[in-house]
Write an enzyme that holds these catalytic residues in place. Structure first.
Site, PDB file in Angstrom:
ATOM      1  N   HIS A 189       0.824  -1.211   0.000  1.00 25.27           N
ATOM      2  CA  HIS A 189       0.000   0.000   0.000  1.00 25.27           C
ATOM      3  C   HIS A 189       0.859   1.262   0.000  1.00 25.27           C
ATOM      4  CE1 HIS A 189      -3.249  -2.703   0.801  1.00 25.27           C
ATOM      5  NE2 HIS A 189      -2.785  -3.043   1.988  1.00 25.27           N
ATOM      6  N   HIS A 210      -7.165  -4.481  -1.248  1.00 25.50           N
ATOM      7  CA  HIS A 210      -6.541  -5.781  -1.494  1.00 25.50           C
ATOM      8  C   HIS A 210      -7.283  -6.498  -2.619  1.00 25.50           C
ATOM      9  CE1 HIS A 210      -6.421  -4.733   2.822  1.00 25.50           C
ATOM     10  NE2 HIS A 210      -5.148  -4.988   2.686  1.00 25.50           N
TER      11      HIS A 210
END
Lengths: 331, 331
Positions: free
Chosen positions: B57, B219
Site C-alpha cells: 500500500h 486488497h
C-alpha cells in the site's frame, strides 16, 4: 483503454483545469496556451524560467511550476511539442526586465517550437536565452532527436536554475548553471510495458509478456535493445553501468541518485531498485549524498524506471537543497 | 509478471532496505520485524504513534514515518497483517512514559495481530491505546473485514494525530482526535485493473477489458458491483455521490478532498479526476479548502483511484497544516 478520460481530445485541458483548481492561490491557468504559470509571475526582480515539452510526462512540467522551480510551463498535447505560438505568448506573458530563460529537452519538435517562439518574442523586445537538456545516454540519435534525448535529469537543471533565479541571479548566470548541471547529469531508462496515449486508445508500441526495452525513450522510442525480462538487480545494474561509465562517475565522487518511475510502477518497486543502486554505487566508491525516488518525468502509464546520476559540488548542492514550492503537495 | 522484483519472498525486505538506505539520518530499520522507525524515537516527551497493516500500500505506511507523522510502521508481507510479534516488539521498542498509540485499519487480521500484541506488551508494562480507521463506504462487511474497511482516509488520521503527538498531546487526547477525524472522513475507490502480488506472479482477480470494479477494496476485495467501463466524469460522480451522501457532507461544509491513485494510474489522470470532483462539490455548495492529489494508499500496481472527503474544522485544519517530514521527499 483503461484510463480516466472523457473526450480524449480534452485530456490535457481537463488535466490542466484540475491542476489549476487545486492551486487557486499560487497558479494561474491560461487555457488558450495550455499555460500554467505562477500567480505572482512575472516578477521584475527575477528571470522567468519556462519549459514546454509534451504532456504525458507529469509531474513534468506543469506540476513543478512554483516558487524556486519553473515560473511557467506551456506543454503541447500528449507527447507533442507545444505549438510555436504557445512559446511566443508564454514568453511575452512572462517577460521581465531580467529576461526569460527557455529550458528545452532535446527533441527536434521542441527545439523548433522554442527557436521560432524565441525569435518572434525577441522581435517584440523580450530578452531570451536557452538551456538545452540532453541527459539520456541510451542512444546517440533517436526517433525524435538529433543528439541525445532530454529526460528525467531535466529535474535537476530546473531545481538548480530555479533556486538561483529565485535568488535574483541574472540570465547569463542561469545559463552557466543550467549548462553545468546538464553536463554532469546522465540518465538511462527501461520499459517493462508500453504506454497508451488517450487519443490513440491502444498501446503505443508492442512489448511481449516476457520482454523489456532497455534504454527506452519517454515517448516509447526504441532504446538500445529489446531483451528477455530480467530480475530487478540485473536491470538496475545494467542501467547503472551505462550511466556510470558515460560521464564517467568515478571513485570518490559525490552524487545525487534518482530512481524515476515512468508512470505505472508502484513506489515500493522504485525503492527496491533504489536499494540496489545505492549499494552498487557505494561498492564502486561513489557516494550517494542526495536521493530522489518517485515520479519526476513519466511516460503516461508505462511500467518502467530510469536511473539518473548527478555529480555534486557545493554550488549544485546549494541549489538542490534550496526550498521549493510546487503544485504537488503530498503531505 | 512485469514487476521489478528479485526473489518474490524478499520483495518487502528489499523494499524496506531501499527506504532505509534513502534515509540514513532520519530512519532506523529493524529487519527482524519489518520495522521502519524514526531514528530519534522513542522520545520520552511524546506518545509514539505506530501503524502496521500489510505491505503493498506504499507510501502507506513505511514511507510516512517521520516527524509529525508516524513514529514507526511494522508491516506484514504483501497484503498480509503483521505477525503479532512484530506488533509486540515494535510496541516495546517504541514505548515511552506517555504511551504508544496503535492506529489500525479495520481488517480482521490486523485487529487480531494488534489486539494480541497490545495485550502482551501491556503485560510488560507498555501503556497502549488504539484508534481504529474505517472510512470506506463501499461495503458494510467484506472479505477480510467485519464492519467497514480502513483505506486512504487513514492518511488524515495519521496527519492530525501525528501533529498533535509531536506537540506533546497525551494519549487520551490523541485517541479523541483520531476518532474524531475518522468520524468525519469517508472514502470510496474503484479499479480499472487488477493488481499482481509479487509472490503470486499473476493478477489477484480477473477484470475484463471493458469492465471496472466500483467500490473495490485495497486488497482487490469486491466492491459494490462490476460495471461496464465508463468515462472519467461518470466514475468520479458515482464515487462522489456515494461519499457525500454517506456522512452526509452538506451545503456550507468545508472539506479536504483527496484523489488517491491506487498504484498504476498516472498523476495526470488523477488531476483530471480532481478537477471534476472539485467542480461538483462546489456545485453542491461544499467548499474544498484543502486538496490532496497523488498516491497515499495503493494496491500494488492497480490502475484505479479513490476519493476521500474530510469535514474540516479549525482543529483538524491545524493538524493538517502542521509541518511534517517523511521518508518520501519529492522535491
Amino acid at each position: 483503454m483503461k484510463k480516466f478520460v472523457n473526450d480524449p481530445r480534452q485530456f490535457v485541458a481537463e488535466m490542466l483545469k484540475g491542476v489549476a483548481l487545486a492551486n487557486p492561490d499560487t497558479l494561474r491557468y491560461v487555457p488558450e496556451y495550455n499555460l500554467i504559470m505562477r500567480a505572482d509571475a512575472p516578477r521584475a526582480d527575477k528571470v522567468s524560467v519556462i519549459q514546454g515539452s509534451g504532456s504525458g510526462h507529469e509531474p513534468a512540467h506543469v506540476m513543478i511550476v512554483g516558487k524556486g522551480m519553473l515560473d511557467a510551463a506551456c506543454p503541447g498535447d500528449v507527447f507533442a511539442a507545444p505549438p510555436m505560438d504557445y512559446v511566443l505568448e508564454t514568453s511575452k506573458l512572462l517577460a521581465t526586465p531580467k529576461g526569460v530563460l527557455h529550458l528545452i529537452n532535446n527533441y527536434t519538435g521542441d527545439r523548433m517550437a522554442f527557436d521560432m517562439g524565441k525569435e518572434m518574442a525577441e522581435a517584440e523586445g523580450v530578452q531570451i536565452k536557452t538551456v538545452l537538456v540532453d541527459d539520456d545516454v541510451a542512444v546517440a540519435d533517436s526517433t525524435f532527436t538529433i543528439g541525445r534525448r532530454g529526460v528525467a535529469g531535466n529535474f535537476f537543471v530546473i531545481k538548480v536554475v530555479g533556486a538561483a533565479a529565485e535568488a535574483g541571479a541574472d540570465i547569463d548566470e542561469l545559463v552557466r548553471l543550467g549548462d553545468k548541471v546538464n553536463s554532469v547529469t546522465r540518465t538511462m531508462g527501461m520499459a517493462l510495458t508500453s504506454c497508451t496515449p488517450p487519443a490513440k486508445g491502444s498501446p503505443l508500441f508492442e512489448l511481449g509478456d516476457d520482454e523489456m526495452e532497455i534504454g527506452v525513450g519517454i515517448h516509447g522510442e526504441p532504446g538500445r535493445r529489446r531483451e528477455k525480462l530480467a530480475n530487478a538487480d540485473t536491470i538496475i545494474d545494467e542501467l547503472l553501468e551505462a550511466v556510470v561509465t558515460d560521464l564517467p562517475y568515478e571513485r570518490g565522487d559525490d552524487v545525487a541518485l534518482m530512481i524515476n518511475g515512468l508512470g505505472g510502477t508502484p513506489i515500493g518497486e522504485l525503492y527496491l531498485l533504489y536499494g540496489r543502486a545505492h549499494e552498487q554505487l557505494e561498492a564502486r566508491g561513489i557516494h550517494v549524498r542526495r536521493n530522489y525516488v518517485g515520479e519526476y518525468c513519466t511516460s503516461l502509464d508505462m511500467a518502467g524506471a530510469s536511473l539518473t546520476l548527478v555529480k555534486l559540488d557545493d554550488e549544485i548542492v546549494k541549489g538542490l537543497a534550496a526550498p521549493a514550492e510546487i503544485a504537488i503537495r503530498t503531505f
